[in-house]
Design an enzyme around this catalytic site. Structure first.
Site, PDB file in Angstrom:
ATOM      1  CB  CYS A   1      -0.983   0.008   1.163  1.00  0.00           C
ATOM      2  SG  CYS A   1      -0.351  -0.688   2.689  1.00  0.00           S
TER       3      CYS A   1
ATOM      4  CG  HIS B   1      -0.279   4.067   4.350  1.00  0.00           C
ATOM      5  ND1 HIS B   1      -1.055   3.843   5.467  1.00  0.00           N
ATOM      6  CD2 HIS B   1      -0.013   2.836   3.838  1.00  0.00           C
ATOM      7  CE1 HIS B   1      -1.236   2.545   5.619  1.00  0.00           C
ATOM      8  NE2 HIS B   1      -0.623   1.915   4.644  1.00  0.00           N
TER       9      HIS B   1
END
Ligand SMILES: NC(=O)c1ccc[n+]([C@@H]2O[C@H](COP(=O)([O-])OP(=O)(O)OC[C@H]3O[C@@H](n4cnc5c(N)ncnc54)[C@H](OP(=O)(O)O)[C@@H]3O)[C@@H](O)[C@H]2O)c1
Length: 348
Positions: A148, A240
């Site tokens: 990710c 993130h």
């Protein structure tokens, strides 16, 4: 319409797939697979739903299945999406490939195999040609997503490739949902930062080089650059954030850097493709997970990488980026890969 099955349908990533596949114009989600203890239970009753809205009506009454190729055959499944832990994925995805299925996977199990592409279609769609080699060997194929945090990083680095990337130093601030559900214990992460995520730093290094590499004669030649990654888990739900420091071979102005990123070409005519793959924020305090992780509308919401805080410091380029870990970093990218594969005849 293609009939699709979802493996790992009850996890953090599986739920994102369920949400994003609702009313999808190409894919009809018909089979939901999870661990055997859930077999026969209604999805709407059994899943611990993590997303803000309710479990979508179209899957509420579907019975959860355990993994069984015969069930997929009976339901005439054309395409499989996988959100399984990597150990389980290794076995199930391999079996499906041998049975002739196209598998679009989030797991790391096959990512670094020579004939398996890690595809972020705006960056390296030609790598999907590796599926032809797999088809000849196995009958089916596996296309993977990157890890990710890597997906956001390579989307921002790709427009800089033309200036020559020598070195990348990336520091990540990764959301809790990236660890799945239940993931990190609340007592460990509440009011805290954990400067360690198992295997993450190695994944970022090797996957970035592979994705930015070139497809030549049935092989991927990795991109040569030094890359140092430091990863931390922070008490944020989704998204993130990454601080990126890059040494380029050429001396390039910040305006030119921003222009190159903003001009990263979108994919035309695919439902999950964002119109702007990279969104630049000029404010001093953006991007932020809470404000910027879900930019955009409709099916491509959360598919853009948001970049800001550009600076030239001591001969290095510095910027921050934000990537939604379960959308562009996961389910959304896998769905986009499948849309691309279908449109370009890799899936029939
Ligand atoms: N979360 C992210 O942001 C992210 C990003 C990129 C990639 N990934 C990757 O995506 C995959 C899924 O991650 P996640 O975060 O969704 O994990 P998760 O929340 O732990 O979910 C795992 C899913 O796999 C199912 N499962 C486990 N063992 C199984 C078995 N033997 N047979 C069938 N189903 C089984 C679980 O079902 P039960 O609920 O019934 O146990 C659950 O649905 C992992 O490989 C992960 O590394 C995750």
């Amino acid at each position: 319409m293609k009939n699709v099955a979802l493996l790992g349908a009850t996890g953090a990533m599986g739920q994102r797939f369920v949400d994003m596949l609702e009313n999808h114009p190409y894919f009809d989600l018909r089979v939901l697979v999870a661990s055997s203890h859930r077999r026969g239970k209604k999805y709407g009753k059994d899943v611990h739903w993590l997303l803000g809205n309710s479990v979508p009506d179209y899957v509420k009454d579907l019975e959860i299945m355990e993994f069984n190729v015969k069930t997929l055959e009976k339901e005439n499944i054309d395409i499989v999406f996988s959100a399984l832990p990597s150990e389980v994925a290794r076995e199930y995805e391999g079996t499906l490939r041998e049975k002739g299925y196209p598998v679009f996977s989030n797991s790391s199990a096959y990512r670094m195999e020579g004939d398996v592409p890690i595809v972020i279609p705006e960056v390296n769609r030609e790598h999907i040609k590796l599926t032809k080699i797999q088809k000849e060997k196995y009958g089916g194929f596996i296309v993977t997503n990157s890890n990710c945090s890597t997906s956001g990083l390579v989307m921002a680095l790709y427009p800089l490739k033309k200036f020559g990337i020598e070195e990348v130093i990336v520091t990540t601030y990764q959301a809790i949902s990236g660890a799945g559900y239940p993931g990190v214990a609340s007592l460990d992460i509440c009011s805290n930062v954990i400067p360690y995520i198992k295997n993450e730093e190695e994944k970022i290094r090797r996957e970035s080089r592979k994705i930015l590499g070139t497809y030549e004669n049935g092989k991927i030649k990795s991109y040569k650059m030094r890359i140092i990654a430091s990863c931390a888990r922070v008490p944020v739900r989704d998204g993130h954030l990454e601080s990126v420091v890059v040494k380029l071979r050429e001396d390039v102005s910040l305006e030119k850097i921003k222009e190159s990123m903003e001009n990263l070409k979108p994919l035309e005519g695919l439902p999950t493709a964002p119109k702007k793959p990279i969104i630049i924020r000029d404010e001093d305090n953006r991007p932020q997970p809470l404000l910027d992780a879900c930019m955009g509308n409709g099916k491509s919401k959360g598919m853009s990488v948001v970049v800001g805080r550009f600076a030239n410091i001591e001969g290095y380029l510095r910027f921050y980026l934000l990537v939604h870990n379960t959308i562009r970093g996961g389910a959304g990218n896998a769905i986009l890969n499948a849309e691309y594969a279908l449109k370009h005849g890799y899936v029939r």
